[in-house]
Enzyme design. Structure first.
Site, mmCIF file in Angstrom:
data_model
loop_
_atom_site.group_PDB
_atom_site.id
_atom_site.type_symbol
_atom_site.label_atom_id
_atom_site.label_comp_id
_atom_site.label_asym_id
_atom_site.label_seq_id
_atom_site.Cartn_x
_atom_site.Cartn_y
_atom_site.Cartn_z
ATOM 1 C CB SER A 99 -0.964 -0.230 1.062
ATOM 2 O OG SER A 99 -1.859 0.921 1.114
ATOM 3 C CG HIS B 105 -5.279 -2.662 -0.931
ATOM 4 N ND1 HIS B 105 -4.142 -2.320 -1.575
ATOM 5 C CD2 HIS B 105 -5.053 -1.855 0.511
ATOM 6 C CE1 HIS B 105 -3.401 -1.199 -1.000
ATOM 7 N NE2 HIS B 105 -3.913 -1.053 0.136
ATOM 8 C CD GLU C 72 -2.066 -3.091 -4.147
ATOM 9 O OE1 GLU C 72 -3.219 -2.944 -3.948
ATOM 10 O OE2 GLU C 72 -1.317 -2.149 -3.596
#
Length: 310
Positions: A118, A280, A215
């Site tokens: 992230s 995620h 992502e």
């Protein structure tokens, strides 16, 4: 300049100390403790750095002051008794503290496993560009996937202790979106963070020669379009060898996201594999960054040339 392999850290052995840091958002104490218990179950000794549970007095989305978060990371990494550093969670804030870290001290300390995803993408890029070190895009101590999902836990455990056992990566969902097979050096992370790095003083000049793993979460298709278009227009994707796509939670119906990827990425003329299983999503596979690998759209796999850890 084409990417070259980065220095891989050593694997862990039972009894090793693993430091936990919070470079981004605030961490719920009960979730942190649950994650620490998992690490203890692997016969690791977690070391919680002093500011992990801090909260910024004015900006509630930050785990304490920028300087404190930077010192925690730096001190954990340079401590010779610590064998690995794991982020407690993502969120936002790594960009604010990355330039406060003493990267010369990090380089001098030598490689050790650094784990997160992230917002931690900004730190993965810094370890690669400023320290020349391979890192692990993987589970975080207080993340719900790490606490609840057995494949997520096993992917990280195996990578840390038995890296030869996880040389071929990808969930059963992985399949080719654009056909082909390519060899390159892995890099990547949260695609919005990669775009946000453009124009900063230590930004990677391009992904040329790389297998780009991307992502994201909570970005609607039009915003993903903007992010990918920025990477394309800047030339950052020129010469990329292939792309592996992870999870796109809360980014809208996946068929709309897939249509966007076909529109924006197929023109690169390189293999693209979707739904590989990192990021995620419900399962967070550990993906080594900075290592040579082969991406095969036919089999939907990313196969490492060498173990993630030495």
């Amino acid at each position: 300049m084409t990417l070259t392999p980065l220095t891989r850290p050593p694997r862990l052995v039972p009894g090793d100390r693993i430091a936990v840091v919070s470079p981004s958002g605030p961490v719920p104490a009960e979730r942190l403790e649950a994650g620490l218990d998992i690490l203890r179950g692997w016969d690791l000794e977690p070391v919680v750095m002093p500011h992990v549970l801090d909260e910024h007095p004015r900006l509630g989305y930050l785990a304490g002051a920028d300087e404190a978060r930077a010192r925690d990371l730096e001190q954990a990494y340079v401590d010779p008794s610590v064998s690995a550093v794991m982020c407690a969670r993502g969120g936002y804030g790594a960009q604010r503290m990355v330039d406060l870290v003493d990267w010369a001290a990090i380089r001098a300390a030598g490689p050790k496993a650094f784990i997160g995803y992230s917002d931690v993408t900004a730190l993965h890029e810094a370890f690669a560009v400023r320290a020349g070190m391979s890192t692990l895009h993987g589970a975080m101590t207080a993340a719900m996937t790490f606490l609840k999902d057995a494949p997520t836990q096993e992917s990280l455990r195996a990578t840390l202790f038995e890296p030869e056992s996880v040389m071929t990566l990808g969930l059963e969902t992985a399949r080719g979106l654009v056909p082909g097979r390519a060899r390159g050096i892995t890099l990547g992370g949260c695609v919005s963070l990669l775009a946000a790095e453009l124009g900063t003083p230590h930004a990677r000049p391009s992904a040329r020669g790389g297998l780009l793993l991307i992502e994201d979460v909570g970005e609607e298709p039009y915003r993903l379009d903007r992010i990918l278009t920025q990477l394309l227009r800047s030339g950052w994707l020129d010469g990329v060898a292939g792309l592996a796509l992870g999870s796109w939670a809360d980014c809208g119906p996946y068929e709309n996201v897939r249509t966007l990827f076909q529109d924006r990425l197929a023109g690169l003329g390189v293999p693209v594999v979707e739904e590989v299983g990192f990021g995620h999503g419900p399962t967070t596979l550990t993906m080594p960054l900075g290592v040579p690998a082969v991406l095969d759209a036919g089999t939907g796999t990313l196969t490492l040339d060498a173990p993630a850890l030495t």
